[in-house]
Scaffold this active site. Structure first.
Site, mmCIF file in Angstrom:
data_model
loop_
_atom_site.group_PDB
_atom_site.id
_atom_site.type_symbol
_atom_site.label_atom_id
_atom_site.label_comp_id
_atom_site.label_asym_id
_atom_site.label_seq_id
_atom_site.Cartn_x
_atom_site.Cartn_y
_atom_site.Cartn_z
ATOM 1 N N LEU A 13 0.811 -1.213 0.000
ATOM 2 C CA LEU A 13 0.000 0.000 0.000
ATOM 3 C C LEU A 13 0.845 1.264 0.000
ATOM 4 O O LEU A 13 0.564 2.212 -0.726
ATOM 5 C CB LEU A 13 -0.909 0.012 1.244
ATOM 6 C CG LEU A 13 -2.288 -0.603 1.105
ATOM 7 C CD1 LEU A 13 -2.946 -0.683 2.471
ATOM 8 C CD2 LEU A 13 -3.157 0.219 0.148
ATOM 9 N N ASP A 59 12.946 4.311 10.348
ATOM 10 C CA ASP A 59 12.427 3.245 11.204
ATOM 11 C C ASP A 59 11.550 3.924 12.234
ATOM 12 O O ASP A 59 12.042 4.580 13.157
ATOM 13 C CB ASP A 59 13.583 2.501 11.878
ATOM 14 C CG ASP A 59 13.102 1.390 12.805
ATOM 15 O OD1 ASP A 59 11.882 1.293 13.066
ATOM 16 O OD2 ASP A 59 13.959 0.623 13.279
ATOM 17 N N ASN A 86 1.909 5.282 7.251
ATOM 18 C CA ASN A 86 1.445 4.019 6.682
ATOM 19 C C ASN A 86 2.101 2.790 7.299
ATOM 20 O O ASN A 86 1.507 1.708 7.308
ATOM 21 C CB ASN A 86 1.699 4.028 5.176
ATOM 22 C CG ASN A 86 1.499 2.677 4.542
ATOM 23 O OD1 ASN A 86 0.368 2.206 4.364
ATOM 24 N ND2 ASN A 86 2.606 2.005 4.212
ATOM 25 N N TYR A 162 -3.246 -6.507 16.828
ATOM 26 C CA TYR A 162 -3.401 -5.636 15.665
ATOM 27 C C TYR A 162 -4.652 -4.775 15.808
ATOM 28 O O TYR A 162 -4.617 -3.552 15.624
ATOM 29 C CB TYR A 162 -3.464 -6.469 14.394
ATOM 30 C CG TYR A 162 -3.613 -5.642 13.134
ATOM 31 C CD1 TYR A 162 -2.523 -4.942 12.616
ATOM 32 C CD2 TYR A 162 -4.832 -5.540 12.473
ATOM 33 C CE1 TYR A 162 -2.655 -4.180 11.467
ATOM 34 C CE2 TYR A 162 -4.968 -4.788 11.318
ATOM 35 C CZ TYR A 162 -3.880 -4.112 10.825
ATOM 36 O OH TYR A 162 -4.022 -3.341 9.691
ATOM 37 N N LYS A 166 -4.853 -0.616 16.266
ATOM 38 C CA LYS A 166 -5.546 0.238 15.299
ATOM 39 C C LYS A 166 -6.665 1.040 15.965
ATOM 40 O O LYS A 166 -6.933 2.184 15.574
ATOM 41 C CB LYS A 166 -6.083 -0.598 14.142
ATOM 42 C CG LYS A 166 -4.983 -1.148 13.233
ATOM 43 C CD LYS A 166 -4.123 -0.042 12.627
ATOM 44 C CE LYS A 166 -3.152 -0.576 11.587
ATOM 45 N NZ LYS A 166 -2.333 0.477 10.966
ATOM 46 N N THR A 197 -2.320 -7.230 -0.451
ATOM 47 C CA THR A 197 -0.908 -6.876 -0.385
ATOM 48 C C THR A 197 0.005 -8.100 -0.421
ATOM 49 O O THR A 197 1.209 -7.968 -0.632
ATOM 50 C CB THR A 197 -0.619 -6.067 0.883
ATOM 51 O OG1 THR A 197 -1.109 -6.784 2.022
ATOM 52 C CG2 THR A 197 -1.316 -4.713 0.820
#
Length: 240
Positions: A13, A59, A86, A162, A166, A197
Site C-alpha cells: 500500500l 524506522d 502508513n 493488531y 488500530k 498486499t
C-alpha cells in the site's frame, strides 16, 4: 512544490500511495523504508516512471531514525505538506489475548501506534510551515466495533494486538486533531479496506492495492475546510 512523506513505502500500500501522490502535479514524495537499500530499490521503480520520488530511511520504532529524517527534511526542504503514517506491523491472525507472545505485541504497538505518534511529533514543526498541511494515519476496520467480519468483537481473521493498536491509532487521530483544531493542520485516519498486499488475500475478499491506496490519497486531498479527526474509507466516514 508540494512535499509528502510516506512511511513503510517500499512495497504494498505504501508504495502505491507514493505512486499516486507523485502522479499529482508538482508533488515530490519522500519514500521511506527501514533500510536505504529497500528505499532506493522502490524509488528507482517509480523514478523510472518519470515520478519525483526521493528515497530516505525511517524506522518509525526508533527515535534516532525519525529525528534524523526530520533533520534531513528540514535541511533540504524546510517544510512538509503531507505526512502519511502508513508503516504497520502484523501478527499471526490466530493470535488471541490469552496465547499472545508479549514480545511481538510490543513491536506491533511500537509500529502501529507509537510510530505515527513519533513521526507526528517530529514533523509538526515543518507541517506548521505549510499552507496546506495534512496528516493521514492509515488505520483499519479491525480497530472498530462496527466491522462485522474483522472488527474488535470478532475473534477470527485479525490478531488481537493488531485490532487493539488500530483502535488506539483511531483514538490518537481524534486527540491530535482536537489539539490542532486552531491550526491549518488536518488530521484524519483512513481504512484502505482489506487489500491484496500478499498473494492469496483475494480469497478473503481483498481488493486491488490501487483501490486501497486511492482511499488514503483521497483523505490527503480533502479541501482545507474538510472534516478533521474522522475515520474514512473511500471518502465515507466510518463508525469505530
Amino acid at each position: 512544490m508540494t512535499l509528502a512523506i510516506v512511511t513503510g513505502a517500499n512495497r504494498g500500500l505504501g508504495f502505491e500511495v507514493v505512486r499516486q501522490l507523485a502522479q499529482q502535479s508538482g508533488t515530490t514524495v519522500i519514500l521511506t523504508a527501514r533500510s536505504m537499500e529497500k528505499a532506493q530499490a522502490a524509488a528507482d521503480q517509480l523514478t523510472a516512471e518519470g515520478l519525483d520520488v526521493v528515497p530516505k530511511v525511517a524506522d518509525v520504532t526508533d527515535d534516532t531514525s525519525v529525528q534524523q529524517l526530520a533533520a534531513d527534511v528540514e535541511s533540504e526542504y524546510g517544510v512538509l505538506d503531507i505526512l502519511v503514517n502508513n508503516a504497520a506491523a502484523y501478527v499471526d491472525p490466530s493470535e488471541f489475548v490469552e496465547n499472545a507472545d508479549m514480545g511481538p505485541i510490543h513491536n506491533v504497538m511500537e509500529t502501529n501506534l507509537f510510530g505515527p505518534w513519533r513521526m507526528s511529533k517530529a514533523f509538526l514543526p515543518l507541517l506548521r510551515k505549510s499552507d496546506h498541511p495534512r496528516i493521514v494515519n492509515v488505520s483499519s476496520e479491525a480497530g472498530t466495533h462496527a466491522d462485522t467480519k474483522f472488527g474488535l468483537p470478532k475473534t477470527q481473521y485479525s490478531g488481537s494486538s493488531y485490532g487493539v493498536t488500530k483502535a488506539a491509532l483511531n483514538a490518537f487521530t481524534v486527540k491530535l486533531a482536537a489539539e490542532l483544531a486552531d491550526t491549518p493542520i488536518m488530521v484524519n485516519a483512513v481504512s484502505p479496506g482489506l487489500t491484496a498486499t500478499v498473494p492469496g488475500m483475494e480469497a478473503y475478499g481483498a481488493r486491488p492495492v490501487p483501490e486501497g491506496a486511492k482511499s488514503i490519497v483521497d483523505a490527503v486531498n480533502l479541501p482545507k475546510d474538510g472534516p478533521r479527526g474522522q475515520f474514512f474509507r473511500d471518502g465515507d466516514v466510518l463508525p469505530w
